[in-house]
Design a protein around this motif. Structure first.
Motif, PDB file in Angstrom:
ATOM      1  N   MET A 184     -18.034  -4.709   2.516  1.00  0.00           N
ATOM      2  CA  MET A 184     -17.901  -4.921   3.942  1.00  0.00           C
ATOM      3  C   MET A 184     -19.253  -5.148   4.588  1.00  0.00           C
ATOM      4  O   MET A 184     -19.421  -6.018   5.433  1.00  0.00           O
TER       5      MET A 184
ATOM      6  N   LEU B 210      -5.748   2.443   6.889  1.00  0.00           N
ATOM      7  CA  LEU B 210      -6.794   2.768   7.850  1.00  0.00           C
ATOM      8  C   LEU B 210      -8.174   2.462   7.277  1.00  0.00           C
ATOM      9  O   LEU B 210      -9.008   1.828   7.929  1.00  0.00           O
ATOM     10  N   ALA B 211      -8.403   2.900   6.024  1.00  0.00           N
ATOM     11  CA  ALA B 211      -9.717   2.689   5.414  1.00  0.00           C
ATOM     12  C   ALA B 211     -10.035   1.199   5.345  1.00  0.00           C
ATOM     13  O   ALA B 211     -11.143   0.773   5.649  1.00  0.00           O
ATOM     14  N   LYS B 212      -9.037   0.396   4.963  1.00  0.00           N
ATOM     15  CA  LYS B 212      -9.280  -1.037   4.833  1.00  0.00           C
ATOM     16  C   LYS B 212      -9.543  -1.683   6.187  1.00  0.00           C
ATOM     17  O   LYS B 212     -10.399  -2.538   6.310  1.00  0.00           O
TER      18      LYS B 212
ATOM     19  N   LEU C 209     -16.099  -0.531  -1.524  1.00  0.00           N
ATOM     20  CA  LEU C 209     -15.452  -1.172  -0.380  1.00  0.00           C
ATOM     21  C   LEU C 209     -16.448  -1.292   0.774  1.00  0.00           C
ATOM     22  O   LEU C 209     -16.598  -2.352   1.383  1.00  0.00           O
TER      23      LEU C 209
ATOM     24  N   GLU D 142      -3.485   6.169   5.212  1.00  0.00           N
ATOM     25  CA  GLU D 142      -4.931   6.350   5.100  1.00  0.00           C
ATOM     26  C   GLU D 142      -5.586   5.154   4.401  1.00  0.00           C
ATOM     27  O   GLU D 142      -6.681   4.752   4.752  1.00  0.00           O
ATOM     28  N   THR D 143      -4.890   4.607   3.388  1.00  0.00           N
ATOM     29  CA  THR D 143      -5.433   3.430   2.717  1.00  0.00           C
ATOM     30  C   THR D 143      -5.528   2.269   3.695  1.00  0.00           C
ATOM     31  O   THR D 143      -6.539   1.565   3.761  1.00  0.00           O
TER      32      THR D 143
ATOM     33  N   GLN E 179      -9.379   2.597  18.262  1.00  0.00           N
ATOM     34  CA  GLN E 179     -10.531   2.047  17.550  1.00  0.00           C
ATOM     35  C   GLN E 179     -10.620   0.541  17.726  1.00  0.00           C
ATOM     36  O   GLN E 179     -11.453  -0.107  17.102  1.00  0.00           O
TER      37      GLN E 179
ATOM     38  N   TRP F 243     -14.359  12.279   4.991  1.00  0.00           N
ATOM     39  CA  TRP F 243     -15.209  11.564   4.043  1.00  0.00           C
ATOM     40  C   TRP F 243     -16.467  12.333   3.661  1.00  0.00           C
ATOM     41  O   TRP F 243     -16.855  12.327   2.491  1.00  0.00           O
TER      42      TRP F 243
ATOM     43  N   TYR G   6     -11.556   9.665  14.298  1.00  0.00           N
ATOM     44  CA  TYR G   6     -10.431   8.934  13.716  1.00  0.00           C
ATOM     45  C   TYR G   6     -10.529   8.760  12.211  1.00  0.00           C
ATOM     46  O   TYR G   6     -10.059   7.780  11.656  1.00  0.00           O
TER      47      TYR G   6
ATOM     48  N   THR H  96      -4.777   5.907  16.653  1.00  0.00           N
ATOM     49  CA  THR H  96      -6.082   5.698  16.026  1.00  0.00           C
ATOM     50  C   THR H  96      -6.416   4.217  15.983  1.00  0.00           C
ATOM     51  O   THR H  96      -7.519   3.801  16.352  1.00  0.00           O
TER      52      THR H  96
ATOM     53  N   PHE I 138      -7.182  -0.767  -5.826  1.00  0.00           N
ATOM     54  CA  PHE I 138      -6.481  -0.511  -4.576  1.00  0.00           C
ATOM     55  C   PHE I 138      -7.402  -0.725  -3.377  1.00  0.00           C
ATOM     56  O   PHE I 138      -7.016  -1.299  -2.374  1.00  0.00           O
TER      57      PHE I 138
ATOM     58  N   TYR J  53       0.856  -1.183   0.000  1.00  0.00           N
ATOM     59  CA  TYR J  53       0.000   0.000   0.000  1.00  0.00           C
ATOM     60  C   TYR J  53       0.892   1.233   0.000  1.00  0.00           C
ATOM     61  O   TYR J  53       2.104   1.131   0.171  1.00  0.00           O
TER      62      TYR J  53
ATOM     63  N   ILE K 120      -0.408   6.822  13.057  1.00  0.00           N
ATOM     64  CA  ILE K 120      -1.786   6.306  13.101  1.00  0.00           C
ATOM     65  C   ILE K 120      -1.937   5.218  14.162  1.00  0.00           C
ATOM     66  O   ILE K 120      -2.999   4.615  14.308  1.00  0.00           O
TER      67      ILE K 120
ATOM     68  N   GLN L  33     -10.651  -0.160   8.941  1.00  0.00           N
ATOM     69  CA  GLN L  33     -11.910   0.326   9.502  1.00  0.00           C
ATOM     70  C   GLN L  33     -13.090  -0.383   8.865  1.00  0.00           C
ATOM     71  O   GLN L  33     -14.076  -0.675   9.527  1.00  0.00           O
ATOM     72  N   ALA L  34     -12.977  -0.643   7.575  1.00  0.00           N
ATOM     73  CA  ALA L  34     -14.070  -1.337   6.906  1.00  0.00           C
ATOM     74  C   ALA L  34     -14.149  -2.783   7.380  1.00  0.00           C
ATOM     75  O   ALA L  34     -15.177  -3.423   7.267  1.00  0.00           O
ATOM     76  N   GLY L  35     -13.066  -3.310   7.949  1.00  0.00           N
ATOM     77  CA  GLY L  35     -13.043  -4.688   8.431  1.00  0.00           C
ATOM     78  C   GLY L  35     -12.903  -5.647   7.263  1.00  0.00           C
ATOM     79  O   GLY L  35     -12.903  -5.244   6.116  1.00  0.00           O
TER      80      GLY L  35
END
Lengths: 350, 305, 262
Positions: C124, A68-70, C120, A65-66, A94, B267, B45, A90, C208, A61, A87, A72-74
């Motif tokens: 999820m 983190l996004a992945k 994404l 931030e990428t 979380q 976002w 966050y 964070t 990505f 990656y 990070i 957070q989405a689980g």
């Protein structure tokens, strides 16, 4: 016929239950490693596979931030990730990381003192140190009047006449704003609009002298002589120095941003035990040194003796002790500070 | 019983169901999620606070911004970025048409075998990565490169021509990226063109220019429109080429949106910016549809007269 | 048959050749620099095959290239099939036609980053594990309009009475489709498929976000590796990909020609 197929189904079910059960007892010998691209030597993975029998799949990656996004989405099932210190809080708050209690791993003994109990992860409950580096600036001493620049951000933000139009800044808002804040002696995470305005004014004054903003191709940009001076990472500078030995790296006295990357295990990791084996293995001095020698960044393990002589002679990798007081670990800014930074960046480029 | 005896609308529904299902799942539902996000506050966050009350803050932010002095001021940054992106995309589309149309025309004049070969030749360069192609241009256009050197040797009075990190470089890169998306649709309509009409025009004493303007161009319009759409829209969101070849000194709307989902971790603002862009695109498409309808009417009237 | 010279307009040939040169100049540079001995893609030193050897020793780059080809191939086939059906359904006017067509082209107007993050979140929410499958599904979505537009444009110009006559002649719609519609549409289907393939092969942002362990594609690899700079290794793999694609397409063309003759 029917009975037969039913019997088959039942035995299949039983078999899958059995494998599911045994999987708990011993994880399959595999590991999903999610790392910054080109930030780990491929041959070292081969060595790990040979020594432990665990097969590693590595994906890359390009920004925290990428990652983190992945997370957070689980559902992104990685076993080992490499978050920067900025990070870590964070991720911990979380509840995205698995507690691995790194000090209980046998090779933790080799971790250097300053990396044992960092503020972003007290007691190293969730992480182990990987590589660290700085974001200063580099220049070609052969093309600078007098052959030397002052070790100050002034050279970069208010360039001499000879260098105007011959320098570049990184195209990452946080890196540029960090450097400007250090030069102006204000907090990188300032929430004060007046200070933000000062940062913007400094950057606007510098912009006409810049050839470009870019975070790509950093090694070549210096080595090919496209610019004489640029904001740069130490490791990237070192690689450029290998190609052209007149390139120097500066740790400005007003402060230089320091990043530290860490190994951690996400809560959703499918193979947490293998992850621990890997992290422990990576704290062995010979393995840590192999990374530094290949990637050109220093690590947090007592492995300096094993560092390649070609890096040892470079200030960029082998930082002189005197500069330690100039390091400013990157911080995690509040939302309000982030908004100000975004506004500075949009206005600067708008 | 054959399917053909069933009603045409049932037939149509059957043919359409795959595309409708796919797009519902991959576009409509995600868009709904996006719209929902734009109405939520972000959490501490990054990401958003899913449980919170709806609010319109991210839309207010599009037009107003708290100045550094604390009061709300009109925010021109996003409007400027949008305008810049629209101009850039429009320019790219026009250039692609100017360069692409002759190529499509020439292709349609070849033998079928050679036509297929040309389709291939046009697309092969695009099987390499966008970034890599941009970097190749970086090498070609740079100061020490032979193009710039030759130009400067030929015109020493120009005082050092630079080809990189300016609008020229960006145009080269963008046209390069999108040219086949203009050529191929035009070609596929020209290929089917009824050349007897052109022949008739010649017989009636039209010269080539007239034949081109009055017959060939109008008849190839569906292809031109499809091509323009395929070029304009993606280049509106393009930001990688401007960043690499333009030197990253200005923001495109694509950069801004990317930034909100990246470092700015905002976002909701990223979503509302996307909806702003979407709205403007839809508006221009509607305006275009209205225009072409009225244009078609005039054409019909002219034909009848 | 109209004589070919009628179609020839002055200067189109010259312009076309210039455009071809413009299209191939960067490709030439790319190929030349993949043989550069130096670890730099911008400073030429001397000729070497070293970087092709490096690819053989780099499993990440190999997997990435393979993934790219798998994803692009499957996504292209699916998207083109869906787009062809959709084009056949929409070329005759019906109530709501404009809306349906607008919907099909919607993926084009959406900024990719938005669809990427949203997709994404969707995966999820449904609890789908990220991997090669999710990448392929996402690619099908944005490839559809690229395949649809050329086919639709061609259908517009087709002589509709021809299709109607065919409907009367043949017993069932499948025969009409195979004997008349498809051959007539073939050039457009081909250019649609080629566009979709190109778009999928080059996609970075969407991939990505929806990629999982082991499903990194080449653009994703390149994009993140580029921080340090384009290496001749990346140029070398791009050259190889180019060669592989050309071989595949020539093979497909050849098979198609043979099929036609039989």
């Amino acid at each position: 016929m029917k009975v037969k197929s039913m019997r088959l189904a039942i035995s299949g079910l039983a078999l899958s239950c059995f494998t599911a059960f045994s999987a708990h007892a011993a994880e399959p010998k595999e590991l999903f490693f999610y790392n910054w691209t080109d930030y780990y030597p491929v041959d070292l993975l081969a060595k790990f596979e040979k020594e432990t029998g665990i097969k590693v799949t590595m994906d890359g990656y390009d920004s925290n931030e990428t990652l983190l996004a992945k997370l957070q989405a689980g559902g992104a099932a990685y076993d080992v990730i490499v978050p920067s210190q900025s990070i870590m809080q964070t991720l911990i708050k979380q509840d995205l990381l698995l507690e691995i209690d790194t000090p209980t791993l046998s090779n933790f003994q080799y971790v250097k003192g300053p990396f044992r109990d960092p503020a972003f992860d007290p007691g190293r409950k969730f992480s182990a140190p990987y590589l660290w580096g700085t974001t200063g600036f580099s220049y070609d001493s052969a093309r600078v009047p007098g052959g030397k620049l002052d070790d100050s951000w002034k050279e970069f933000f208010e360039p001499r006449k000879e260098l105007q139009g011959q320098l570049a800044a990184l195209d990452t808002s946080s890196s540029v704003i960090n450097a400007a804040s250090h030069y102006l002696n204000v907090d990188e995470c300032t929430e004060n609009p007046q200070e933000a305005k000062r940062i913007l004014e400094l950057l606007q004054k510098q912009k006409p002298f810049l050839k470009m903003y870019s975070s790509d191709n950093t090694v070549d940009r210096m080595a090919s002589g496209e610019v004489i001076m640029m904001q740069n990472w130490n490791g990237s500078t070192a690689r450029a120095t290998l190609q052209k030995n007149t390139i120097k790296y500066v740790y400005p006295r007003e402060g230089v941003a320091m990043f530290q990357d860490n190994f951690a295990v996400p809560k959703s990791a499918p193979h947490p035990d293998n992850a621990k084996v890997f992290i422990d293995w990576m704290m062995k001095p010979e393995n840590a040194a192999a990374v530094s020698n290949a990637i050109a960044y220093a690590n947090g393990i007592q492995s300096d003796g094993l560092l390649d002589p070609k890096w040892k002679v470079m200030d960029a990798i082998n930082m002189p002790e005197a500069y330690a007081s100039r390091l400013r670990p990157e911080k995690e800014c509040s939302n309000k500070a982030r908004e100000l930074q975004d506004r500075i960046w949009s206005k600067l480029k708008g | 019983m054959s399917v053909s005896s069933t009603s045409p609308s049932l037939n149509r529904a059957l043919l359409l169901s795959p595309v409708v299902l796919t797009l519902l799942a991959l576009i409509a539902i995600p868009l709904g999620i996006m719209g929902y996000i734009s109405l939520l506050p972000r959490n501490t966050y990054g990401g958003v606070d899913w449980q919170a009350q709806w609010q319109l803050e991210s839309y207010v932010q599009l037009f107003f911004q708290e100045g550094f002095d604390g009061e709300l001021e009109l925010n021109w940054v996003y409007a400027q970025a949008l305008l810049r992106s629209v101009l850039q995309a429009g320019g790219t589309t026009v250039l692609c048409f100017l360069f692409g149309f002759p190529v499509a025309l020439w292709m349609s004049s070849l033998t079928p075998r050679r036509r297929n070969l040309m389709v291939l030749l046009i697309t092969i360069p695009f099987w390499t990565n966008l970034l890599i192609r941009n970097y190749a241009w970086l090498i070609i256009l740079r100061e020490q490169g032979w193009v710039a050197q030759t130009l400067n040797a030929l015109f020493p009075s120009a005082g050092g021509i630079t080809l990189l990190y300016n609008d020229f470089a960006v145009s080269i890169g963008l046209v390069y990226s999108f040219l086949p998306f203009m050529i191929l649709p035009i070609y596929s309509t020209l290929e089917k063109l009824d050349w007897r009409l052109v022949e008739a025009a010649y017989d009636l004493g039209a010269n080539r220019w007239h034949a081109l303007r009055r017959i060939i161009l109008p008849l190839s319009m569906p292809g031109v429109i499809a091509g323009a759409l395929l070029v304009f829209v993606p280049s509106l969101g393009a930001f990688i080429t401007p960043a690499i070849l333009g030197g990253g000194k200005t923001l495109m709307i694509g950069n801004l949106i990317q930034q909100q989902f990246g470092t700015a971790r905002n976002w909701p603002l990223g979503s509302s910016l996307s909806f702003l862009l979407l709205g403007i695109l839809l508006l221009s498409l509607v305006l275009y549809a209205l225009y072409s309808r009225s244009a078609a009417k005039t054409l019909n009237r002219g034909a009848k007269a | 048959m109209i004589s070919l010279h009628l179609k020839k307009l002055p200067a189109t040939r010259e312009v076309s050749l210039l455009i071809l040169a413009y299209l191939y100049l960067p490709i030439l540079v790319l190929i030349v620099y993949s043989f550069n001995a130096n670890r730099s893609a911008t400073v030429w030193t001397e000729f070497s095959f070293a970087w092709y050897g490096r690819i053989l020793a780099n499993p990440s780059i190999q997997t990435a290239a393979l993934n790219s080809i798998i994803v692009a191939t499957i996504a292209t086939v699916c998207a083109t099939a869906i787009a062809l059906l959709a084009a056949l359904a929409t070329y005759r006017p019906f109530y709501g036609q404009k809306m349906v067509e607008g919907g099909i082209n919607l993926p084009l107007i959406l900024p990719e980053i938005v669809t990427a993050v949203a997709t994404l979140l969707l995966f999820m929410a449904l609890g789908i594990k990220l991997g090669l499958m999710t990448v392929i599904v996402a690619h099908i979505g944005f490839c559809i309009p690229f395949a649809y537009l050329p086919i639709r444009a061609r259908l517009n110009d087709l002589d509709k009475s021809l299709l109607e006559a065919a409907n009367d002649l043949y017993a069932n719609p499948w025969q009409v489709f195979r004997r008349v519609t498809l051959p007539l549409l073939w050039p457009a289907v081909l250019s649609g498929a080629v566009l979709a393939f190109v778009v999928s092969l080059d996609d970075f942002i969407m991939t990505f976000f929806v990629a999982g362990p082991g499903s990194t594609t080449l653009p994703v690899y390149i994009f993140s590796a580029i921080k340090a700079g384009v290496t001749p290794e990346i140029n070398a793999i791009s050259t190889l990909m180019l060669v592989i694609s050309i071989v595949l397409v020539v093979l497909a063309f050849w098979l198609g020609q043979r099929g036609k003759q039989q």
